[in-house]
Motif scaffolding. Structure first.
Motif, PDB file in Angstrom:
ATOM      1  N   ARG A  45       0.847  -1.187   0.000  1.00 32.08           N
ATOM      2  CA  ARG A  45       0.000   0.000   0.000  1.00 32.08           C
ATOM      3  C   ARG A  45       0.887   1.243   0.000  1.00 32.08           C
ATOM      4  NH1 ARG A  45      -5.333   0.541   1.192  1.00 32.08           N
ATOM      5  NH2 ARG A  45      -5.297  -1.565   2.041  1.00 32.08           N
ATOM      6  N   GLU A  76      -4.794   9.509  -6.260  1.00 31.27           N
ATOM      7  CA  GLU A  76      -5.995   8.704  -6.035  1.00 31.27           C
ATOM      8  C   GLU A  76      -6.785   8.482  -7.330  1.00 31.27           C
ATOM      9  OE1 GLU A  76      -6.652   7.452  -3.002  1.00 31.27           O
ATOM     10  OE2 GLU A  76      -8.368   6.374  -3.839  1.00 31.27           O
ATOM     11  N   TYR A  77      -6.979   9.533  -8.098  1.00 34.11           N
ATOM     12  CA  TYR A  77      -7.882   9.451  -9.252  1.00 34.11           C
ATOM     13  C   TYR A  77      -7.183   9.591 -10.612  1.00 34.11           C
ATOM     14  CZ  TYR A  77     -11.510  10.540  -5.740  1.00 34.11           C
ATOM     15  OH  TYR A  77     -12.330  10.542  -4.639  1.00 34.11           O
ATOM     16  N   ARG A  87       1.534   4.168 -10.396  1.00 32.14           N
ATOM     17  CA  ARG A  87       0.351   3.441  -9.914  1.00 32.14           C
ATOM     18  C   ARG A  87      -0.453   2.846 -11.070  1.00 32.14           C
ATOM     19  NH1 ARG A  87      -5.231   5.226  -6.963  1.00 32.14           N
ATOM     20  NH2 ARG A  87      -5.824   3.091  -6.520  1.00 32.14           N
ATOM     21  N   GLU A  92      -2.332  -0.352  -3.958  1.00 34.70           N
ATOM     22  CA  GLU A  92      -3.392   0.274  -3.163  1.00 34.70           C
ATOM     23  C   GLU A  92      -2.878   1.606  -2.620  1.00 34.70           C
ATOM     24  OE1 GLU A  92      -6.396  -1.149  -2.075  1.00 34.70           O
ATOM     25  OE2 GLU A  92      -6.174  -3.246  -2.668  1.00 34.70           O
ATOM     26  N   THR A  93      -3.802   2.510  -2.279  1.00 39.30           N
ATOM     27  CA  THR A  93      -3.385   3.808  -1.757  1.00 39.30           C
ATOM     28  C   THR A  93      -4.125   4.147  -0.475  1.00 39.30           C
ATOM     29  OG1 THR A  93      -5.076   4.887  -3.086  1.00 39.30           O
ATOM     30  CG2 THR A  93      -2.860   4.802  -4.019  1.00 39.30           C
ATOM     31  N   LEU A  94      -3.541   5.062   0.279  1.00 37.37           N
ATOM     32  CA  LEU A  94      -4.187   5.631   1.464  1.00 37.37           C
ATOM     33  C   LEU A  94      -3.612   7.029   1.647  1.00 37.37           C
ATOM     34  CD1 LEU A  94      -5.922   5.407   4.042  1.00 37.37           C
ATOM     35  CD2 LEU A  94      -3.887   4.515   5.197  1.00 37.37           C
ATOM     36  N   LEU A 133      -2.951  -1.302  10.251  1.00 40.08           N
ATOM     37  CA  LEU A 133      -3.103  -1.548   8.811  1.00 40.08           C
ATOM     38  C   LEU A 133      -2.695  -2.982   8.494  1.00 40.08           C
ATOM     39  CD1 LEU A 133      -1.794   1.784   7.216  1.00 40.08           C
ATOM     40  CD2 LEU A 133      -4.153   0.949   7.260  1.00 40.08           C
ATOM     41  N   PRO A 134      -3.484  -3.679   7.659  1.00 38.36           N
ATOM     42  CA  PRO A 134      -3.262  -5.108   7.467  1.00 38.36           C
ATOM     43  C   PRO A 134      -2.245  -5.448   6.392  1.00 38.36           C
ATOM     44  CG  PRO A 134      -5.219  -4.446   6.292  1.00 38.36           C
ATOM     45  CD  PRO A 134      -4.707  -3.212   6.988  1.00 38.36           C
TER      46      PRO A 134
END
Lengths: 342, 342
Positions: A3, A41-42, A69, A75-77, A125-126
Motif C-alpha cells: 500500500r 488517487e484518481y 500506480r 493500493e493507496t491511502l 493496517l493489514p
C-alpha cells in the motif's frame, strides 16, 4: 499487499518567501498537497484547482507517482496531516491540523497527538508492505529543523553542538536557499526556547517545535507499522531522512528502507546519511535527463522528489516498468491539463 | 473505470428500540458504518471494534461487497455522511453530521449542504460508472419517511394523501416492524410541522426533516454524476428506491439502475416501484439459500441488503464470478474474526 501511503499536510512555514517551489503561484501553494492526493488517487483533479507545477513549469512529482500506480496497480491511502484546502481524495484523520510558522512559540501543537494516532493506524493496517511518501510545502526546512533539534544524524548519539552534520538537505528549487532555511530555523529555536540537540530521543518534541505535522504523522505511522511487522519503504529525500531519524529517536530499530531519486542523490551524500540511520538506501533514476519536455527540469535540479516519487519509482523498478514512467507521467499531466507545457 | 462508492452515516433514529438489526449489541450499532467502510476498504478491521452481525449472527452485507471486490477488483470511495465513531477507512467530507432522531423538529440540518457538496463531488469524479451503496442503521425507516414526505412513489405526481403507496419498505429484521416505523414517521411529521407530500419536488426538505444524511449524500452524488454523464447503479433496496425518488424529485431524468438482492425482491413489489421511478431493476441471487452456515440467514429474511451488496453482486454477475461470492464472504468474515460463527 503493498500500500502506498501519502501523508499530506501544510504549514505556514511554507509561506515564508523563497522557501518552497511547490506551486508556481504563492496563493496556490496551500492547494498542492490536496491536488497531489487527488492526482494519486484518481489521476484527475476533483476539488483542487490546478496541477501543481514549479515556477518554471516542472510538474509535481505526484504525477510520477500516479503514473507508476497506473502501471503497477498498488493500493493507496491518504492521511490528512493538516490539509488547509479541500481535497476530493478520501483521507484518514489522525488529529493533525495545519502547522504554523516554526518561528512561532508552539507551531505544531497537534504533532504529539497525531504521532500517537498515526502509530496506532500504522499498527492496525493489514498490509504486508507500506511505501510512505509526503506532500507538504516547505517540508525540507522543517525537516532540517527537526534534525537539528534531534542533534544530528539521528541514530547516532547527539553531538551536543546540535550541528546537523551530514544531514542531507535537498530543495525543490535548483538554487537551494540554505542560508534562508538556517536563519528560519535559528529563529525557530529562539521562539521555542529550545537549543539544538535538546530534543534528542524526544522526537515528538522535535516535530512539535521545529517540524511540521506531516513529519509527525510519517514517523508515527512508520513506527507503528514496523512494530507490527510490516515492511516499510520511506519514499522521498530530505524529509524521509528526517522521518527515519525521528523513528530511530523513538527507539524503533527495525530494518527500514529509504527510496529516493538520483536527483536528490546528486545533491548530497545519502550513503553516509542512510548508514548513520541504519537504513537501506535505494536510489532510482527515472531517466528524465535529456528529454525535450518539462520532465527534463527534474534532471536540472528542480522538484527532485516529493509525493513518494522515489518510493513509487522503486516499485516501478521492481515490477520492470521503470522504462515507461516518463511517458506515463506526461500522459497523466496531459490528461488533467489538456497539455503538459508550462 | 467502475468505482464503488459507500455512503456511510448514522442517525439517532437508529437508537429507537426495535428499529434496526444493524449490530447485535445496541451499543455497537453506531460502529456499524465505520466497520463496514473498513471491511470494504481493507478486508480487515482497523479502528472499528467488531464485524457487524445481526442479533442472530448474520454477518454484515459489507462482507459480501468486500468479497466481490476481492474477485472483481473495483476502485472504492467512502463518503462520510455523518459517521459517529472512528473509522480507519479514508473518507471524503461533504459537510454531513450524524442525524438526530426524526421525531425532533430539525433532525438533519446538514442535509441540504451535504446534498450540494455531494452533487459537486459526483460531477467531478472522473469515473465511467459509479455503483453507490449506503450503510446507515435505521435507514429503512428514514427512507420511508422521505418517501411519504415526497408524497408517494417518486417520479409520479404526488398523490396528495401522502400515502407511500407501493413504496418497497424492507427491513434488516425478519419480522419487519412496519407499525413501529409508521408511528415514528407520524411523530416526525408532527415534530417538523410538515404534512405528507409537502416536500414533493423539494427533495432537500424531505431528507432534512424526515430523512438521514446518507440519503442526502447519495441523492446529491447521484444527481451530480448523472448530470456529468456518468452511469450510475444504486446498489441496495428500500433506501436506494428512496434515493432514486429524491433524484427524480430533483428533476434529474437520466437513466438510472437499481441493483438489489432476491431477498429484498421477496419482500416487496420492486418491478412496479422501479417502473414508477423510471429505473432499470437488476435483481441478483447470491445463492445463500440452503447453505449450512450463517449466510443462510440472508435467505431466511435477515439483513437482506446494505453496504451496496446488490450493486456489488451485479458486478460479480457481470464478471462471471457470482458463484464464488458465498465462499469469498465467509473467507472475509473468518479472516477478520478468526471464525464466522455467531
Amino acid at each position: 499487499v503493498t500500500r502506498f501511503v501519502l501523508v499530506a499536510g501544510t504549514t505556514e512555514t511554507a509561506r515564508i518567501e523563497g522557501i518552497s517551489a511547490a506551486g508556481a503561484d504563492p496563493d496556490l501553494v496551500a492547494h498542492t498537497p490536496s491536488a497531489d492526493a487527488e492526482l494519486i488517487e484518481y489521476g484527475h483533479l476533483v476539488r483542487a484547482p490546478t496541477v501543481p507545477v514549479s515556477p518554471t513549469g516542472c510538474p509535481t512529482p505526484a504525477a510520477v507517482t500516479r503514473a507508476v500506480r497506473e502501471q503497477v496497480g498498488f493500493e493507496t491511502l491518504v492521511v490528512d496531516a493538516g490539509l488547509a484546502e479541500p481535497t476530493g481524495a478520501p483521507t484518514v484523520e489522525v488529529g493533525a491540523k495545519p502547522g504554523r510558522d516554526i518561528r512561532e512559540a508552539d507551531p505544531v501543537p497537534t504533532a504529539p497527538g497525531a504521532w500517537v494516532a498515526a502509530r496506532e493506524l500504522g499498527r492496525a493496517l493489514p498490509d504486508d508492505e507500506l511505501v510512505v511518501g509526503e506532500t507538504i510545502p516547505g517540508g525540507t526546512t522543517t525537516a532540517l529543523g527537526v534534525c537539528r533539534a534531534l542533534g544530528g544524524e539521528g541514530s547516532q548519539p547527539p553531538r551536543g553542538d546540535g550541528d546537523a552534520g551530514e544531514f542531507p538537505v535537498s530543495s525543490s528549487l535548483p538554487e537551494n536557499p540554505v542560508d534562508l532555511k538556517r536563519r528560519v530555523i535559528d529563529d525557530a529555536f529562539e521562539a521555542s526556547d529550545l537549543d539544538p540537540g535538546a530534543a534528542a530521543y524526544r522526537p515528538k518534541l522535535a516535530v512539535r517545535f521545529l517540524g511540521d505535522p506531516a513529519l509527525a504523522v510519517v514517523a508515527g505511522l512508520v513506527a507503528g507499522a514496523l512494530e507490527s511487522g510490516t515492511d516499510v519503504i520511506l519514499g522521498g529525500g530530505t524529509q524521509m531522512f528526517a522521518a527515519a531519524a525521528l523513528v530511530r529517536h523513538a527507539g524503533v530499530a527495525d530494518p527500514l528502507t529509504v527510496a529516493t531519486t538520483t536527483y536528490v542523490a546528486a545533491d548530497t551524500d545519502l550513503d553516509s546519511a542512510a548508514a548513520a540511520l541504519d537504513c537501506e538506501l535505494v536510489v532510482t533514476d527515472p531517466g528524465f535527463a535529456g528529454r525535450d519536455d518539462p520532465l527534463a527540469r527534474y534532471a536540472a535540479g528542480e522538484a527532485k522528489e516529493g509525493a513518494g516519487m522515489g518510493g513509487a519509482l522503486s516499485l516501478a523498478e521492481r515490477s520492470g516498468s521503470l522504462g515507461s514512467v516518463a511517458d506515463g507521467t506526461l500522459e497523466v499531466v496531459e490528461r488533467v491539463n489538456g497539455s503538459y507545457g508550462p
